[in-house]
Design a protein around this motif. Structure first.
Motif: not given
Length: 324
Positions: A130-145
């Motif tokens: 929902i928040s995706k706060k764990e990947i706020n550092w990335s411009d890519y908003k999907k997983v896997p990263i």
């Protein structure tokens, strides 16, 4: 009547949880999208209808020849020959490997299967969808990263290509047509038969979302809303996916895919021979999230894939995951 009542119950449950405000309705919509893992990316997503491009992938080393679909071509024996070396993982010199994932995402499971098989220690960061706060550092908003010593890698197949080249950088072997054929088959065919199966009935849709929400990074409220709203939504979406991919019988299509894979082995323990190759790991990774759902149990009980799957579980071994 029982089936209709079940659908009605799901619909009422989904509606009752959202309240009447526009904000809550929007939250419901995001929860459904998130619980459906619509941001779990690959060239051809497993449970969803949109093709997700690899927009932020890093360029491949010049020694690697790209194949159709943007993958790197390896020989059918490349992964197998590497696996025979007892300390192959020691060639992977990176010290800090972090996987940003959803636990139930099949494409994240592809990457984990590779990391586990080659015994590459990695930390897991479970992303809140929902928040995706764990990947706020990335411009890519999907997983896997995957972050390797700070370097970002995205798209499951591309991540695996890059990891393989890092391990086998001294002598990369190219142009494995059989291996690449079946890796593409995973992304272009196998993934499309899974969604109509795991959401085939109301009870299976609820079972699937119970697994997704219980293994994901959801709050209690998000978990409840996502489970019932997502199950109701995906029950109906799966019927559209079934039509889109010309599937008339969900189980027959799943069983057919499993038998097609076993036929491809042609009597070998693995497609890679005596050891799994990247195609074996791709099939295993994608199937692993459904193995203990009703659809996965039915698949193993009604096809010949069970023995290969058991061999893969043994070959992949224990998880190489380490505590963050």
């Amino acid at each position: 009547m029982r089936r209709i009542s079940g659908i009605a119950l799901l619909t009422r449950a989904a509606a009752s949880m959202g309240g009447a405000t526009a904000a809550t309705s929007a939250t419901q919509h995001r929860l459904v999208q998130a619980a459906m893992l619509s941001t779990c990316s690959n060239s051809n997503p497993l449970w969803f209808t949109h093709r997700l491009g690899d927009r932020f992938g890093l360029s491949r080393p010049s020694t690697a020849a790209p194949c159709a679909g943007g993958h790197v071509c390896f020989s059918t024996n490349a992964a197998a020959s590497l696996a025979q070396e007892p300390h192959a993982h020691e060639k992977f010199l990176s010290k800090d490997v972090e996987l940003y994932q959803y636990e139930a995402c099949p494409f994240c499971n592809k990457v984990r299967a590779f990391l586990d098989y080659y015994n590459i220690p990695y930390k897991v960061v479970e992303v809140n969808p929902i928040s995706k706060k764990e990947i706020n550092w990335s411009d890519y908003k999907k997983v896997p990263i995957l972050k390797v010593d700070g370097e970002q890698m995205v798209d499951s197949s591309d991540i695996i290509d890059k990891l393989y080249l890092r391990i086998n950088h001294e002598n990369p072997v190219l142009n494995g047509e059989e291996e690449m054929k079946w890796r593409r088959w995973v992304d272009n065919h196998l993934v499309h038969v899974l969604s109509p199966n795991i959401y085939r009935t109301v009870s299976e849709a609820l079972e699937s979302f119970d697994y997704i929400t219980s293994h994901g990074n959801f709050s209690l409220y998000e978990r409840m809303v996502a489970k019932y709203t997502g199950a109701a939504a995906m029950y109906f979406v799966s019927k559209k996916l079934k039509k889109r991919h010309n599937i008339t019988d969900e189980r027959a299509s799943l069983y057919g895919a499993a038998e097609t894979w076993v036929d491809a082995l042609n009597g070998r323990q693995f497609l890679g021979g005596s050891n799994p190759n990247l195609a074996d790991l791709a099939v295993f990774g994608v199937l692993r999230p459904i193995r203990h759902l009703k659809s996965g149990k039915d698949m193993v009980e009604n096809t010949r894939i069970g023995e290969w799957y058991a061999r893969m579980e043994s070959a992949v071994g224990e998880s190489a995951r380490v505590k963050a």
